[in-house]
Structures are given as structure tokens and as C-alpha cells.
Design an enzyme around this catalytic site. Structure first.
Site, PDB file in Angstrom:
ATOM      1  N   THR A   1       7.333   6.446  -2.998  1.00  0.00           N
ATOM      2  CA  THR A   1       7.045   7.813  -2.572  1.00  0.00           C
ATOM      3  C   THR A   1       6.584   7.844  -1.122  1.00  0.00           C
ATOM      4  OG1 THR A   1       6.397   8.344  -4.849  1.00  0.00           O
ATOM      5  CG2 THR A   1       5.788   9.917  -3.146  1.00  0.00           C
ATOM      6  N   ASP A   2       5.766   6.881  -0.727  1.00  0.00           N
ATOM      7  CA  ASP A   2       5.373   6.771   0.681  1.00  0.00           C
ATOM      8  C   ASP A   2       6.599   6.582   1.574  1.00  0.00           C
ATOM      9  OD1 ASP A   2       2.628   7.119   0.740  1.00  0.00           O
ATOM     10  OD2 ASP A   2       2.176   5.008   0.424  1.00  0.00           O
ATOM     11  N   ILE A   3       7.482   5.703   1.167  1.00  0.00           N
ATOM     12  CA  ILE A   3       8.658   5.400   1.979  1.00  0.00           C
ATOM     13  C   ILE A   3       9.558   6.626   2.089  1.00  0.00           C
ATOM     14  CG2 ILE A   3      10.785   4.036   2.038  1.00  0.00           C
ATOM     15  CD1 ILE A   3       9.087   1.713   0.884  1.00  0.00           C
TER      16      ILE A   3
END
Length: 407
Positions: free
Chosen positions: A178-180
Site C-alpha cells: 500500500t505504501d508503494i
């Protein structure tokens, strides 16, 4: 510098992963990226280890996590809580095109470093904010972390073994996906805002949030729910809309079959020695296979255990059936296709020697990605940035260092 974005300067106030992932992409594309960090400690991920990559003489080290998201940047260590540090940031903003930050909502306003304040200094500034939950809404003041968002955003509810099977239960993805993805969306937003600025001269505030991104990236699973009213369940490695599209046992391990159409399925049946399955009304079409997966999958599993993974991959690939082994990460970097695509690169660092990095997957013919700088040591370029961009003298820089404004 000859990259597509070599005319741009990015002031990166973000840390951990989503923001640094975005600024690394911008740096890979040629932008002059200045990573602003806290003196003494720096980005949180500098201490996230082991493992650490250490120079040959042992005089310096950087965590593998930090290495993953911080190449093609320069490190400027400034205390943002100090008024003199805030003044330095404002002077740098006047000479920058993009500010990227992932503080809590309103966290930079107390320092006069919020979007509205900085755009008064530089009206053409693109100011990109990344948060866990967005700039508004009932959760806007909450901190957001990838694992938390994978849970709240529904991804863990569809990842893992089905209820009732051994090891069942919700499961996160093996990287902070999700960060990426948020970093990718932030990059797209920044590039869109820069294109608008090229036409109008206007800067703007770009905003993206981890929860928004995770919901958006539920993709077909979200639409499966929105079109039926039924929430998808965990299915292990099976696909909700395509059959067969999952892992299968072999004589020495496992392989993956990704059969995307009926012709591929007919070829698979031929190779397995059961061509009659392709004309069986229960299995002849994908729609029928999805409805009758409980009958089909055990038949396929009984057939695939008869040969090794390598044998199946060779014969199925020759027949035009998409398939492959389940590689470990060391096998990934030994894979001849990955090697041929040069997905592992090395960058020279003055203290660490040759530092490994995973290549950017974007291939540009005229302005290719360049691996100019290894991830920096904390404050490695502080003095030269302040001299090069805002013209501070050596004496002024030493005074700031003595006052602990910079390091």
C-alpha cells in the site's frame, strides 16, 4: 544530467516508504532530489535492521530498508523545529519545483511550512501531501501505517487461506504494497500537476492517502462486491473470476498456472493427457470452470503431481500455456530474464563502495534512468546543498552546524 525531469528540483520532507518511493522515482527520472532529514537520527528507516549494508572498511553502514527507497537523492539534515531551520527550508522552496511531505495533517503548519504558506513564497510550487487517511474526514488526524491500511482497506480480507483450511485467517502482503502504490499515485499526481503548471504557470496542492489508494487498488474485487452486494472471501491463491489460475503441486514442489482463455485451457488439457476436459460442458468455458471449480481443480492437481516443476514448465510453455515456478527471491535474481533485464544494479558510494540496488522498471529510450547516486549517509550533502542553491558561505554553514540547526 540528461533525465526527463533534470530541469526540476524536489524538496523531499517525507520519510519511511510512500513518500521516499515517490521521490526516488522522480530522482530516477532525473530530478534534483534533496532529502530533508532530522539531524542525528534521520529517516526512521535508517535504523530498521538488520540487515545493514556495510562498507569494506566498516566505517559506515546503511540499512537495507533505507537503501530500497533513497537512491538518486542528496541528504540535507535540518532541524525543522528550529526557526533558523525553517528559514532555510523557505529559501530552498523559493528555488524548488516540488515539495513532498508525509507529516500528519496540519503537522507542518506550526512551522509555517504548509502548502498555503510556501505557495506564497513560490506560487508555482507543486506541494504533494501523503497521509494515512486524507486531509479531511473523521479519520484525518490518525496516523497511517501500511499494515494497518492493508487491514482497514480490505486487502487482508481477501489475502490468505479460506476459512476452515489449515492456516486460515487474514494475511498481509509480503511487502508494504500500500505504501508503494501510494508512492506511485503520488508520483502520477505530481507529474500531472507539473504538466498543468507548464500550461498555466499555476502551482497546486496534490494529495493522496494510503486508505484511498488501497480502496482504489481493490480493482476487480471491489467491483465484484459493488456489482453483487456480496463481499469477496479469501480464496488462497485461487482467482475469483478465472479458472484455473492458481498454484498446483508438482513432483518436486509447486508451479503456477495462469490460464486466461478457453484456447489456453484446451492446450493445457492436451498436455495433461485429458483433452476431453476441454469439451466437457462443465469446463469448456471460463464461466463454466468458475462455476465448477470444485470438480475441476482436484482433477488438475492429480495430473500435475506426475512431473517436476521444470518438466511441466518446459512442456507447457512450448504448448503456449502460461505457467511458471514459485521462485524464492534468490532465484528471482538468478532468473535469466531478470538478469537480462538488468534488474540488479550497483552504484558507487564514497564510503560504502559499490552499493546494490533494484533497478527502476521504466525503460526510456531517449532519457533512460540513470543510477547517479547511492542512497546518502545522513547529512552527507548538507554543506554543498546550502552553498550551491542558496549561496551560504562556509562560515555561515559552520555557524549553523555549531548551533545544531544542521548536521
Amino acid at each position: 544530467m540528461s533525465g526527463s525531469l533534470s530541469h526540476l528540483r524536489v524538496l523531499d520532507l517525507s520519510r519511511v516508504l510512500a513518500g521516499p518511493w515517490a521521490s526516488q522515482i522522480l530522482g530516477d527520472l532525473g530530478a534534483d532530489v534533496i532529502k530533508v532529514e532530522r539531524p542525528q537520527t534521520g529517516d526512521d528507516t535508517r535504523s530498521w535492521g538488520p540487515p545493514f549494508f556495510q562498507g569494506d572498511d566498516g566505517s559506515a553502514e546503511i540499512s537495507a530498508y533505507f537503501l530500497s527507497a533513497n537512491r538518486n537523492k542528496q541528504s540535507l539534515a535540518i532541524d525543522l523545529t528550529h526557526p533558523e531551520g525553517q528559514k532555510l527550508i523557505r529559501r530552498l522552496v523559493a528555488e524548488s519545483d516540488v515539495v513532498l511531505e508525509n507529516f500528519k495533517v496540519g503537522g507542518l503548519k506550526r512551522y509555517g511550512l504548509d502548502c498555503e504558506s510556501l505557495q506564497r513564497i513560490n506560487p508555482k510550487l507543486i506541494y504533494c501531501s501523503i497521509t494515512g487517511f486524507g486531509q479531511d474526514g473523521p479519520y484525518s488526524n490518525r496516523p497511517g501505517y501500511d499494515f494497518l491500511i492493508q487491514a482497514m482497506g480490505g486487502l487482508m480480507s481477501i489475502t490468505g487461506h479460506p476459512d476452515g483450511e489449515p492456516g486460515s485467517g487474514p494475511m498481509k502482503v509480503g511487502v508494504a504494497l500500500t505504501d508503494i502504490m501510494t508512492g506511485l499515485y503520488a508520483t502520477i499526481g505530481v507529474l500531472a500537476a507539473l504538466t498543468h503548471r507548464d500550461r498555466t504557470g499555476e502551482g497546486q496542492h496534490v494529495e493522496t492517502a494510503l486508505l484511498d489508494v488501497q480502496v482504489a487498488c481493490l480493482a476487480n474485487q471491489a467491483m465484484n462486491y459493488l456489482t453483487t452486494g456480496k463481499a469477496p472471501a479469501r480464496m488462497g491463491n485461487a482467482h475469483p473470476n478465472i479458472v484455473p489460475y492458481e498454484d498446483f503441486p508438482t513432483a518436486d514442489g509447486n508451479m503456477v498456472l495462469t490460464v486466461g482463455n478457453d484456447l489456453q485451457f484446451a492446450r493445457l488439457c492436451e498436455v495433461l493427457g485429458n483433452p476431453e476436459w476441454a469439451i466437457d460442458e462443465r469446463f469448456a468455458t471460463n464461466r463454466a470452470r468458475v462455476a465448477n471449480r470444485k470438480e475441476l481443480i482436484p482433477k488438475l492437481r492429480q495430473a500435475t503431481v506426475m512431473r517436476s516443476t521444470r518438466e511441466w514448465v518446459d512442456v507447457l510453455e512450448s504448448a503456449g500455456v502460461p505457467c511458471g515456478p514459485v521462485n524464492t527471491i534468490d532465484q528471482v535474481f538468478d532468473d535469466p530474464q531478470v538478469v537480462a533485464r538488468e534488474m540488479c544494479q550497483k552504484i558507487a558510494h564514497p564510503n560504502l563502495g559499490m552499493v546494490p540496488t533494484v533497478a527502476n522498471p521504466i525503460k526510456l529510450k531517449l532519457t533512460p534512468v540513470e543510477y547517479r547516486r547511492a542512497p546518502p549517509l545522513l547529512g552527507e550533502q548538507s554543506a554543498q546543498i546550502l552553498h550551491r542553491i542558496i549561496g551560504l558561505s562556509e562560515q555561515e554553514i559552520e555557524a549553523l552546524r555549531a548551533s545544531h540547526v544542521i548536521s
